[in-house]
Design a protein around this motif. Structure first.
Motif, PDB file in Angstrom:
ATOM      1  N   HIS A 193      76.615  13.022  -9.844  1.00  0.00           N
ATOM      2  CA  HIS A 193      77.642  12.088 -10.281  1.00  0.00           C
ATOM      3  C   HIS A 193      77.446  11.741 -11.757  1.00  0.00           C
ATOM      4  O   HIS A 193      78.408  11.572 -12.503  1.00  0.00           O
ATOM      5  CB  HIS A 193      77.566  10.832  -9.429  1.00  0.00           C
ATOM      6  N   ARG A 194      76.184  11.659 -12.149  1.00  0.00           N
ATOM      7  CA  ARG A 194      75.867  11.293 -13.530  1.00  0.00           C
ATOM      8  C   ARG A 194      76.001  12.495 -14.459  1.00  0.00           C
ATOM      9  O   ARG A 194      75.872  12.388 -15.663  1.00  0.00           O
ATOM     10  CB  ARG A 194      74.428  10.765 -13.565  1.00  0.00           C
ATOM     11  N   GLY A 195      76.213  13.660 -13.862  1.00  0.00           N
ATOM     12  CA  GLY A 195      76.375  14.861 -14.667  1.00  0.00           C
ATOM     13  C   GLY A 195      75.125  15.713 -14.693  1.00  0.00           C
ATOM     14  O   GLY A 195      75.100  16.755 -15.328  1.00  0.00           O
ATOM     15  N   GLY A 196      74.075  15.284 -14.003  1.00  0.00           N
ATOM     16  CA  GLY A 196      72.853  16.070 -13.887  1.00  0.00           C
ATOM     17  C   GLY A 196      72.063  16.167 -15.171  1.00  0.00           C
ATOM     18  O   GLY A 196      71.029  16.816 -15.228  1.00  0.00           O
ATOM     19  N   GLY A 197      72.530  15.501 -16.221  1.00  0.00           N
ATOM     20  CA  GLY A 197      71.841  15.557 -17.498  1.00  0.00           C
ATOM     21  C   GLY A 197      70.589  14.720 -17.507  1.00  0.00           C
ATOM     22  O   GLY A 197      70.262  14.072 -16.512  1.00  0.00           O
ATOM     23  N   PRO A 198      69.900  14.726 -18.622  1.00  0.00           N
ATOM     24  CA  PRO A 198      68.678  13.940 -18.697  1.00  0.00           C
ATOM     25  C   PRO A 198      68.956  12.462 -18.463  1.00  0.00           C
ATOM     26  O   PRO A 198      69.974  11.935 -18.914  1.00  0.00           O
ATOM     27  CB  PRO A 198      68.204  14.162 -20.130  1.00  0.00           C
ATOM     28  N   ALA A 199      68.045  11.813 -17.759  1.00  0.00           N
ATOM     29  CA  ALA A 199      68.226  10.398 -17.453  1.00  0.00           C
ATOM     30  C   ALA A 199      68.299   9.574 -18.724  1.00  0.00           C
ATOM     31  O   ALA A 199      68.935   8.541 -18.780  1.00  0.00           O
ATOM     32  CB  ALA A 199      67.094   9.903 -16.575  1.00  0.00           C
ATOM     33  N   GLY A 200      67.644  10.046 -19.780  1.00  0.00           N
ATOM     34  CA  GLY A 200      67.629   9.316 -21.045  1.00  0.00           C
ATOM     35  C   GLY A 200      69.010   9.175 -21.648  1.00  0.00           C
ATOM     36  O   GLY A 200      69.256   8.288 -22.444  1.00  0.00           O
ATOM     37  N   LEU A 201      69.928  10.075 -21.243  1.00  0.00           N
ATOM     38  CA  LEU A 201      71.282  10.010 -21.794  1.00  0.00           C
ATOM     39  C   LEU A 201      72.173   9.126 -20.931  1.00  0.00           C
ATOM     40  O   LEU A 201      73.245   8.735 -21.343  1.00  0.00           O
ATOM     41  CB  LEU A 201      71.884  11.420 -21.867  1.00  0.00           C
ATOM     42  N   GLY A 202      71.708   8.834 -19.738  1.00  0.00           N
ATOM     43  CA  GLY A 202      72.484   7.972 -18.851  1.00  0.00           C
ATOM     44  C   GLY A 202      72.016   6.536 -18.999  1.00  0.00           C
ATOM     45  O   GLY A 202      71.273   6.211 -19.917  1.00  0.00           O
ATOM     46  N   HIS A 203      72.424   5.711 -18.073  1.00  0.00           N
ATOM     47  CA  HIS A 203      71.983   4.314 -18.162  1.00  0.00           C
ATOM     48  C   HIS A 203      70.569   4.190 -17.611  1.00  0.00           C
ATOM     49  O   HIS A 203      70.114   4.993 -16.838  1.00  0.00           O
ATOM     50  CB  HIS A 203      72.962   3.392 -17.431  1.00  0.00           C
ATOM     51  N   GLY A 204      69.879   3.207 -18.045  1.00  0.00           N
ATOM     52  CA  GLY A 204      68.551   2.954 -17.506  1.00  0.00           C
ATOM     53  C   GLY A 204      67.428   3.607 -18.281  1.00  0.00           C
ATOM     54  O   GLY A 204      66.268   3.289 -18.082  1.00  0.00           O
ATOM     55  N   GLY A 205      67.756   4.546 -19.150  1.00  0.00           N
ATOM     56  CA  GLY A 205      66.722   5.180 -19.964  1.00  0.00           C
ATOM     57  C   GLY A 205      65.919   6.186 -19.182  1.00  0.00           C
ATOM     58  O   GLY A 205      65.817   6.128 -17.970  1.00  0.00           O
ATOM     59  N   GLY A 206      65.351   7.143 -19.880  1.00  0.00           N
ATOM     60  CA  GLY A 206      64.642   8.213 -19.204  1.00  0.00           C
ATOM     61  C   GLY A 206      63.143   8.088 -19.276  1.00  0.00           C
ATOM     62  O   GLY A 206      62.427   8.887 -18.696  1.00  0.00           O
ATOM     63  N   SER A 207      62.657   7.089 -19.996  1.00  0.00           N
ATOM     64  CA  SER A 207      61.210   7.007 -20.153  1.00  0.00           C
ATOM     65  C   SER A 207      60.558   6.540 -18.863  1.00  0.00           C
ATOM     66  O   SER A 207      61.138   5.769 -18.095  1.00  0.00           O
ATOM     67  CB  SER A 207      60.870   6.031 -21.268  1.00  0.00           C
ATOM     68  N   LEU A 208      59.378   7.058 -18.625  1.00  0.00           N
ATOM     69  CA  LEU A 208      58.652   6.666 -17.432  1.00  0.00           C
ATOM     70  C   LEU A 208      58.000   5.334 -17.706  1.00  0.00           C
ATOM     71  O   LEU A 208      56.977   5.245 -18.360  1.00  0.00           O
ATOM     72  CB  LEU A 208      57.601   7.729 -17.103  1.00  0.00           C
ATOM     73  N   GLU A 209      58.653   4.318 -17.227  1.00  0.00           N
ATOM     74  CA  GLU A 209      58.179   2.967 -17.479  1.00  0.00           C
ATOM     75  C   GLU A 209      56.938   2.695 -16.643  1.00  0.00           C
ATOM     76  O   GLU A 209      56.914   2.974 -15.446  1.00  0.00           O
ATOM     77  CB  GLU A 209      59.290   1.998 -17.075  1.00  0.00           C
TER      78      GLU A 209
END
Lengths: 217, 187
Positions: free
Chosen positions: A111-127
């Motif tokens: 649904h999000r487009g399968g792209g990197p999480a960093g480009l979506g909401h919430g950020g892609g860094s491993l918090e």
């Protein structure tokens, strides 16, 4: 090397230890499912308590977003609760639960487009959430940075292969367990895992600036 | 040479599994034998192990706190309880308007039915003397519904132009001369 964790590891049979709600810890998943089907909410609460952390960990690693992972974990338990009647208690509950959760995560990624999480909401860094019970690292910075780097690469690996890495290499499920979760033959899982590790290596070496010449030296 | 290249390709497909200790059976033995004499494949295995090492170091980093601040169960329990509530409670807010609408509809229907009955009653009253008196009266008598008059030549009712009910009700209270009744057709 991290310890390999089996979903049923914390079910210590015969131990005089109780779940937080006082229910005996050795109550099997199948028994708890039967009780929950009969309307025993505490039995289902025990199942939730037993799996929620591990499920959330898998989901965070797959989608890289804590908020969304929590929502998906709740949705997973809700869907499982609604389908309890259809569950065959001769089979294992854990893989079934994780399969529902992973399918929801893959749908969310699609649904999000399968792209990197960093480009979506919430950020892609491993918090890194403070307050873990692990022994503190003398210098946690490099490890956190490494984890961030791994997160970045994982986001670039297609979800079906990423799932293999998360389940086998990050969460320590055996290949047989992964096969049960994703509903494929073990041989298929091995080939997909091999391909996923190869993809990870390629990305890793590109990020680290390692040339093929350096590697072979 | 070609055999060696083919062997390298075969082994490299399995090296990622060997790096994670997931290679079993005869494949494992073949790979180990090949690695003993192929430096390039050994190098590939080392790079795979380094990448996997990074992955496994990251695995040690908990992405979720050991004790989640907000456990899922309370929210989930609320969701489960809500799903068990009987369905009508969801429509409770609409119950009063729906009841009011039904009452109005029933009232209108009843009123319409009453009106129809009154209409029929008025018609019947206008025609009431007809069954007994009609045959005895002369055909030219005005004010009697021609519908109830026997046709001179048979049983077939004849087409008659009737007034509207209102006019007829009014007409009933006035003199027979005011009533506009079409005289029967004469054959």
């Amino acid at each position: 090397m991290p310890e390999r964790i089996s979903p049923s590891r914390n079910v210590s049979r015969g131990a005089a230890v109780n779940e937080p709600d006082g229910r005996p810890l050795d109550a099997g998943d199948a028994r708890l499912v039967e009780l929950a089907r009969g309307g025993d909410d505490d039995a289902f609460a025990t199942l939730v308590g037993r799996y929620e952390r591990k499920l959330q960990r898998v989901l965070v690693r797959l989608i890289g977003d804590h908020e969304l992972a929590r929502d998906l974990a709740q949705e997973t338990f809700w869907q499982v609760y609604r389908r309890l009647d259809r569950f065959d208690t001769a089979r294992r509950f854990g893989p079934w639960l994780f399969r529902v959760g992973i399918n929801l995560a893959l749908d969310a990624l699609r649904h999000r487009g399968g792209g990197p999480a960093g480009l979506g909401h919430g950020g892609g860094s491993l918090e890194v959430v403070p307050g873990g019970l692990e022994v503190p690292d003398p210098d946690p910075r490099p490890r956190a940075e490494l984890a961030q780097e791994v997160r970045f690469i994982l986001d670039r690996i297609p979800p079906p292969y990423r799932t293999m890495l998360v389940l086998r290499d990050l969460e320590g499920f055996s290949t047989a367990e992964v096969a049960a979760i994703v509903g494929r033959r073990e041989a298929t899982v091995r080939w997909r895992l091999a391909r996923a590790r190869e993809m990870f290596r390629e990305h890793w070496e590109r990020r680290e600036g390692i040339s093929p010449g350096e590697r072979s030296r | 040479m070609l055999a060696h290249a083919y062997a390298c390709r075969w082994v490299r497909l399995r090296l990622p599994l060997a790096a994670g200790d997931d290679l079993v059976g005869p494949d494992r033995r073949w790979v180990e034998r090949h690695l003993a004499r192929c430096e390039e494949c050994r190098g590939r295995l080392e790079s795979l192990r380094a990448a996997l090492g990074a992955l496994q170091t990251a695995a040690a980093e908990p992405p979720v706190a050991e004790s989640p601040a907000a456990p899922i169960w309370p929210e989930l329990q609320r969701q489960i309880r809500e799903s068990r509530r009987p369905a009508p409670t969801r429509w409770a807010g609409l119950a009063l308007p729906i009841a009011a609408a039904l009452a109005v509809t029933a009232g209108v229907a009843w009123s319409a039915r009453l009106d129809r009955r009154l209409h029929r009653g008025a018609t019947a009253r206008l025609a009431a003397p007809a069954p007994a008196a009609a045959p005895a009266r002369p055909p030219a008598t005005r004010g009697i519904s021609p519908r109830h008059r026997e046709a001179p030549g048979g049983d077939e009712p004849r087409p008659i132009a009737l007034d509207t009910p209102t006019k007829r009700r009014r007409g009933a209270s006035s003199s027979p001369a005011d009533r506009r009744v079409v005289p029967p057709a004469i054959h």
